[in-house]
Scaffold this motif. Structure first.
Motif, PDB file in Angstrom:
ATOM      1  N   SER A 173     -72.469  27.664 -20.411  1.00 29.07           N
ATOM      2  CA  SER A 173     -72.988  27.876 -21.661  1.00 29.07           C
ATOM      3  C   SER A 173     -74.208  28.837 -21.686  1.00 29.07           C
ATOM      4  N   PRO A 174     -74.247  29.917 -22.732  1.00 28.28           N
ATOM      5  CA  PRO A 174     -75.340  30.699 -22.704  1.00 28.28           C
ATOM      6  C   PRO A 174     -76.600  30.101 -22.404  1.00 28.28           C
ATOM      7  N   THR A 175     -76.918  29.156 -22.788  1.00 29.18           N
ATOM      8  CA  THR A 175     -78.247  28.488 -22.891  1.00 29.18           C
ATOM      9  C   THR A 175     -78.575  27.878 -21.275  1.00 29.18           C
ATOM     10  N   TYR A 176     -77.425  27.395 -20.819  1.00 30.60           N
ATOM     11  CA  TYR A 176     -77.611  26.701 -19.398  1.00 30.60           C
ATOM     12  C   TYR A 176     -77.662  28.174 -18.453  1.00 30.60           C
ATOM     13  N   THR A 177     -77.006  29.375 -18.639  1.00 31.58           N
ATOM     14  CA  THR A 177     -76.896  30.487 -18.073  1.00 31.58           C
ATOM     15  C   THR A 177     -78.703  30.784 -17.806  1.00 31.58           C
ATOM     16  N   ARG A 178     -79.144  30.959 -19.119  1.00 32.01           N
ATOM     17  CA  ARG A 178     -80.622  31.337 -19.119  1.00 32.01           C
ATOM     18  C   ARG A 178     -81.277  30.431 -17.917  1.00 32.01           C
ATOM     19  N   LEU A 179     -81.252  29.320 -18.228  1.00 27.17           N
ATOM     20  CA  LEU A 179     -82.065  28.244 -17.373  1.00 27.17           C
ATOM     21  C   LEU A 179     -81.590  28.607 -16.109  1.00 27.17           C
ATOM     22  N   TRP A 180     -80.274  28.681 -15.647  1.00 26.63           N
ATOM     23  CA  TRP A 180     -79.877  28.981 -14.228  1.00 26.63           C
ATOM     24  C   TRP A 180     -80.631  30.082 -13.664  1.00 26.63           C
ATOM     25  N   PHE A 181     -80.733  31.486 -14.492  1.00 24.01           N
ATOM     26  CA  PHE A 181     -80.959  32.509 -14.225  1.00 24.01           C
ATOM     27  C   PHE A 181     -82.708  32.545 -13.722  1.00 24.01           C
ATOM     28  N   GLY A 182     -83.354  31.597 -14.520  1.00 21.64           N
ATOM     29  CA  GLY A 182     -84.776  31.480 -14.387  1.00 21.64           C
ATOM     30  C   GLY A 182     -85.095  30.728 -12.983  1.00 21.64           C
ATOM     31  N   GLN A 183     -84.326  29.586 -12.921  1.00 21.92           N
ATOM     32  CA  GLN A 183     -84.407  28.721 -11.794  1.00 21.92           C
ATOM     33  C   GLN A 183     -84.052  29.414 -10.567  1.00 21.92           C
ATOM     34  N   ALA A 184     -83.091  30.514 -10.591  1.00 18.97           N
ATOM     35  CA  ALA A 184     -82.469  31.085  -9.426  1.00 18.97           C
ATOM     36  C   ALA A 184     -83.649  32.126  -8.796  1.00 18.97           C
ATOM     37  N   VAL A 185     -84.320  32.824  -9.957  1.00 13.55           N
ATOM     38  CA  VAL A 185     -85.365  33.598  -9.407  1.00 13.55           C
ATOM     39  C   VAL A 185     -86.521  32.989  -8.885  1.00 13.55           C
ATOM     40  N   SER A 186     -87.017  31.771  -9.578  1.00 16.77           N
ATOM     41  CA  SER A 186     -88.013  31.019  -9.067  1.00 16.77           C
ATOM     42  C   SER A 186     -87.670  30.291  -7.742  1.00 16.77           C
ATOM     43  N   SER A 187     -86.516  29.896  -7.417  1.00 21.77           N
ATOM     44  CA  SER A 187     -86.045  29.496  -6.141  1.00 21.77           C
ATOM     45  C   SER A 187     -86.220  30.427  -4.826  1.00 21.77           C
ATOM     46  N   VAL A 188     -85.827  31.644  -5.232  1.00 19.70           N
ATOM     47  CA  VAL A 188     -86.251  32.885  -4.209  1.00 19.70           C
ATOM     48  C   VAL A 188     -87.617  32.883  -4.060  1.00 19.70           C
ATOM     49  N   GLY A 189     -88.488  33.038  -5.152  1.00 17.56           N
ATOM     50  CA  GLY A 189     -89.695  33.118  -4.825  1.00 17.56           C
ATOM     51  C   GLY A 189     -90.563  32.021  -4.171  1.00 17.56           C
ATOM     52  N   ASP A 190     -89.727  30.762  -4.347  1.00 17.42           N
ATOM     53  CA  ASP A 190     -90.352  29.402  -3.513  1.00 17.42           C
ATOM     54  C   ASP A 190     -90.060  29.751  -2.101  1.00 17.42           C
ATOM     55  N   ALA A 191     -88.867  30.119  -1.929  1.00 20.02           N
ATOM     56  CA  ALA A 191     -88.348  30.435  -0.417  1.00 20.02           C
ATOM     57  C   ALA A 191     -89.224  31.407   0.309  1.00 20.02           C
ATOM     58  N   VAL A 192     -89.466  32.563  -0.484  1.00 21.80           N
ATOM     59  CA  VAL A 192     -90.358  33.621   0.063  1.00 21.80           C
ATOM     60  C   VAL A 192     -91.738  33.094   0.351  1.00 21.80           C
ATOM     61  N   PHE A 193     -92.222  32.451  -0.558  1.00 25.53           N
ATOM     62  CA  PHE A 193     -93.465  31.832  -0.798  1.00 25.53           C
ATOM     63  C   PHE A 193     -93.813  30.550   0.427  1.00 25.53           C
ATOM     64  N   SER A 194     -92.941  29.771   0.695  1.00 25.93           N
ATOM     65  CA  SER A 194     -92.949  28.806   1.893  1.00 25.93           C
ATOM     66  C   SER A 194     -92.791  29.451   3.046  1.00 25.93           C
ATOM     67  N   THR A 195     -91.813  30.477   3.198  1.00 31.68           N
ATOM     68  CA  THR A 195     -91.885  30.799   4.673  1.00 31.68           C
ATOM     69  C   THR A 195     -93.126  31.970   4.875  1.00 31.68           C
ATOM     70  N   THR A 196     -93.574  32.576   3.903  1.00 33.14           N
ATOM     71  CA  THR A 196     -94.676  33.323   4.205  1.00 33.14           C
ATOM     72  C   THR A 196     -95.798  32.743   4.741  1.00 33.14           C
ATOM     73  N   LEU A 197     -96.178  31.446   4.007  1.00 31.34           N
ATOM     74  CA  LEU A 197     -97.330  30.800   4.391  1.00 31.34           C
ATOM     75  C   LEU A 197     -97.397  30.205   5.873  1.00 31.34           C
ATOM     76  N   VAL A 198     -96.033  29.710   6.206  1.00 33.64           N
ATOM     77  CA  VAL A 198     -95.769  29.383   7.533  1.00 33.64           C
ATOM     78  C   VAL A 198     -95.954  30.560   8.553  1.00 33.64           C
ATOM     79  N   LEU A 199     -95.299  31.566   8.330  1.00 31.70           N
ATOM     80  CA  LEU A 199     -95.541  32.707   9.175  1.00 31.70           C
ATOM     81  C   LEU A 199     -97.108  33.057   9.265  1.00 31.70           C
ATOM     82  N   TRP A 200     -97.753  33.233   8.080  1.00 25.57           N
ATOM     83  CA  TRP A 200     -98.857  33.681   8.300  1.00 25.57           C
ATOM     84  C   TRP A 200    -100.101  32.506   8.900  1.00 25.57           C
ATOM     85  N   VAL A 201     -99.905  31.444   8.787  1.00 25.37           N
ATOM     86  CA  VAL A 201    -100.656  30.311   9.357  1.00 25.37           C
ATOM     87  C   VAL A 201    -100.392  30.498  10.845  1.00 25.37           C
ATOM     88  N   ALA A 202     -98.956  30.543  11.301  1.00 22.39           N
ATOM     89  CA  ALA A 202     -98.679  30.532  12.629  1.00 22.39           C
ATOM     90  C   ALA A 202     -98.977  31.681  13.409  1.00 22.39           C
TER      91      ALA A 202
END
Length: 458
Positions: free
Chosen positions: A13-42
Motif C-alpha cells: 500500500s502507499p502508506t506501507y511504502t512510505r514506512l518501508w522507504f524510511g526504514q530502508a534509509v535508516s537501516s543503511v544508516g545504522d549499518a554504516v554507523f555500527s561498522t564505522t564505530l567498530v572500525l574507528w575503535v579498532a
C-alpha cells in the motif's frame, strides 16, 4: 492490466511504502554507523593496544544490554502510547543522539582520554538501541493495523528482512571509505540524516484513521487506571498462558542453534574443514546475505501458497537437513552453494512467523508480546554463539570420531547436532502450531483478556 502495471513493483500500500522507504534509509544508516564505530575503535582509538578486542566487544555488549533490560518494559509503554507519536519521537531522539556524537567527534582524538571516548560511544549505542526497543514494537503494531491479510503480512515481513539484509550488504562497504576518506564525523552524520529521512517518511504516512485513534484513546484511558507493574505482569501472564505463543518462541529459540553456531564457528570451519584461506571467508557471508534476500522476497508468495504454519515447520525441517549436509562439506565452492540454499528456508520461516505472531496477539498486547519475543530470541542467539565457541574451544577440543565411515571433528559435530535439533523442532512445529482462532476482544472492565482458543492443524 497493462504491461507497465504488471512490471511496477507493489509494496502492499502507499502508506506501507512510505514506512518501508524510511526504514530502508535508516537501516543503511545504522549499518554504516555500527561498522564505522567498530572500525574507528579498532584502527584508531585502540590501535596497537592489547585491550582493542575488548573495546570493540563493548559496542556489542551495549547493544545487547539495551535489548535485554529496556526491551521488556518498553512494550508496556508502547501499548499505552500513540504508535505514530512513539515512532516519530524515537526517530527525533536517535537523530539528536547521533548528531551530538558527531559534534563531539570533531574534537581531535588525542585531546580526550580513550576511556572518555569509549564511555561516549557506549552510552550513545546504549541509548540508540534503548530507543529502538520503543520504535520496533510500535512499528510492528502499526504494520499489523495496516496489513491484515496473512500473505501480505508475510510479504511485509519478507520485505523488512530483505531490506535489513541489503542494508548490511550496502552499509559496511560504504563505512570504510567514509571513515578513511572524509573522516569519522561525516560517517556519523550520514546516520543522523537517515533518521531525518525516516522521520519525514513516518510523518507523511496516514497512520491515524478516526476509528483507530478512538480505540487507542480508550486503551490509553484504561491503561492509566492501572499501574506500570500491573500492565507488565499482565503481558507476561498473557504470553505464558498462550500455548501458541510459547510454542512459537520455543521454535524460534531452537532455530537460533543453526545461525548462532554459524556466526561463531563458520570462519574456523572455512579454514579447517574447507581448507580455504581466510581471505575467502567473506564469500560465505555474501552467500548468506544473498540467500537471505532471496528467501525474504519469496516468503510472501510461499505463505500465500501453503500458509504460514506449513512454511514454518517445513522451513525448520529443510534448514536442519541442509545444515547437517553443510557440516559434511570439504570443498569451498560446494559449501558456498549449500550455505546459500540453507539460509533461504531459514529466512522464509522467520518471515512466516510474523503473521503467526500477529494472529495470536490481541491489539492491546502487541507491544508487550514483541518486547518479550525479540529480547528472548536475541539472548538465545548470544548464548548459542557463546556455547558453540566454548564447545569447540574447550568441551570438544581435540574430539575426533567416526560413524558409518564418516569422520567427525569438533566443528562439524556442533553443526550436525544443531541441524538435527532444528529438524526435531520442525517435527514439534508440525504438531504444536495449530491454527489460532481470532483473538477475542478484551472485556472493558478487566485488565486481562481471555486466552485465545486453538483449533485446527496446519
Amino acid at each position: 492490466m497493462s504491461a507497465l502495471a504488471r512490471l511496477r513493483p507493489t509494496l502492499i500500500s502507499p502508506t506501507y511504502t512510505r514506512l518501508w522507504f524510511g526504514q530502508a534509509v535508516s537501516s543503511v544508516g545504522d549499518a554504516v554507523f555500527s561498522t564505522t564505530l567498530v572500525l574507528w575503535v579498532a584502527t584508531v582509538l585502540a590501535e596497537g593496544r592489547s585491550w582493542g578486542p575488548q573495546a570493540v566487544s563493548g559496542v556489542v555488549l551495549a547493544t545487547s544490554a539495551a535489548v535485554m533490560f529496556v526491551g521488556p518494559l518498553a512494550g508496556v509503554f508502547v501499548d499505552r502510547w500513540d504508535k505514530r507519536a512513539t515512532m516519530l519521537g524515537t526517530e527525533v531522539l536517535r537523530g539528536v543522539l547521533v548528531a551530538v556524537l558527531t559534534a563531539v567527534s570533531f574534537v581531535p582524538t588525542e585531546d580526550l582520554p580513550a576511556g572518555v571516548w569509549l564511555a561516549l560511544i557506549y552510552a550513545t549505542v546504549l541509548a540508540l538501541n534503548a530507543a529502538s526497543q520503543f520504535f520496533t514494537p510500535a512499528r510492528f503494531a502499526v504494520i499489523a493495523d495496516l496489513v491484515t491479510d496473512e500473505a501480505d503480512r508475510a510479504r511485509a515481513a519478507g520485505l523488512a528482512q530483505a531490506t535489513g539484509q541489503t542494508a548490511w550488504i550496502i552499509g559496511p562497504p560504504l563505512a570504510a571509505p567514509l571513515l578513511f576518506t572524509v573522516g569519522l564525523q561525516w560517517a556519523l552524520l550520514f546516520n543522523a540524516l537517515s533518521y531525518l529521512v525516516s522521520y519525514f517518511a513516518i510523518r507523511g504516512a496516514d497512520l491515524t484513521p478516526a476509528a483507530s485513534a478512538a480505540a487507542a484513546k480508550q486503551r490509553a484511558q484504561a491503561a492509566e487506571r492501572r499501574g506500570l507493574f500491573q500492565d507488565f505482569t499482565a503481558g507476561l501472564r498473557f504470553f505464558a498462558r498462550n500455548r501458541f505463543l510459547v510454542a512459537l518462541l520455543l521454535l524460534t529459540v531452537i532455530g537460533q542453534l543453526g545461525t548462532g553456531a554459524l556466526s561463531t564457528l563458520n570462519v574456523f570451519f572455512a579454514t579447517r574443514n574447507l581448507h580455504a584461506s581466510a581471505e575467502l571467508y567473506g564469500y560465505l557471508g555474501m552467500a548468506m546475505g544473498i540467500g537471505g534476500i532471496a528467501g525474504a522476497l519469496a516468503a510472501g508468495r510461499v505463505v500465500q501458497w501453503i500458509g504460514a504454519r506449513r512454511t514454518t515447520w517445513i522451513g525448520l525441517m529443510a534448514s536442519g537437513v541442509l545444515l547437517v549436509l553443510y557440516s559434511r562439506q570439504t570443498a569451498f565452492p560446494g559449501a558456498v552453494a549449500l550455505l546459500f540454499v540453507f539460509i533461504v528456508p531459514i529466512t522464509m520461516l522467520n518471515t512466516a512467523m510474523a503473521p503467526l505472531l500477529l494472529a495470536a496477539t490481541p491489539q492491546e498486547f502487541r507491544g508487550r508480546v514483541v518486547a518479550v519475543f525479540y529480547p528472548v530470541t536475541r539472548l538465545a542467539a548470544m548464548l548459542t554463539a557463546v556455547l558453540s565457541g566454548w564447545l569447540v574451544g574447550s568441551g570438544l577440543r581435540g574430539f575426533s570420531g567416526s560413524l558409518a565411515g564418516l569422520r567427525f571433528g569438533p566443528i562439524d559435530t556442533v553443526f550436525a547436532v544443531a541441524g538435527l535439533l532444528v529438524v526435531l523442532a520442525g517435527v514439534y512445529a508440525r504438531l504444536a502450531l495449530p491454527a489460532p482462532a481470532p483473538a477475542p476482544k478484551p472485556a472493558a472492565d478487566t485488565a486481562e483478556p481471555a486466552e485465545p482458543t486453538l483449533e485446527g492443524r496446519p
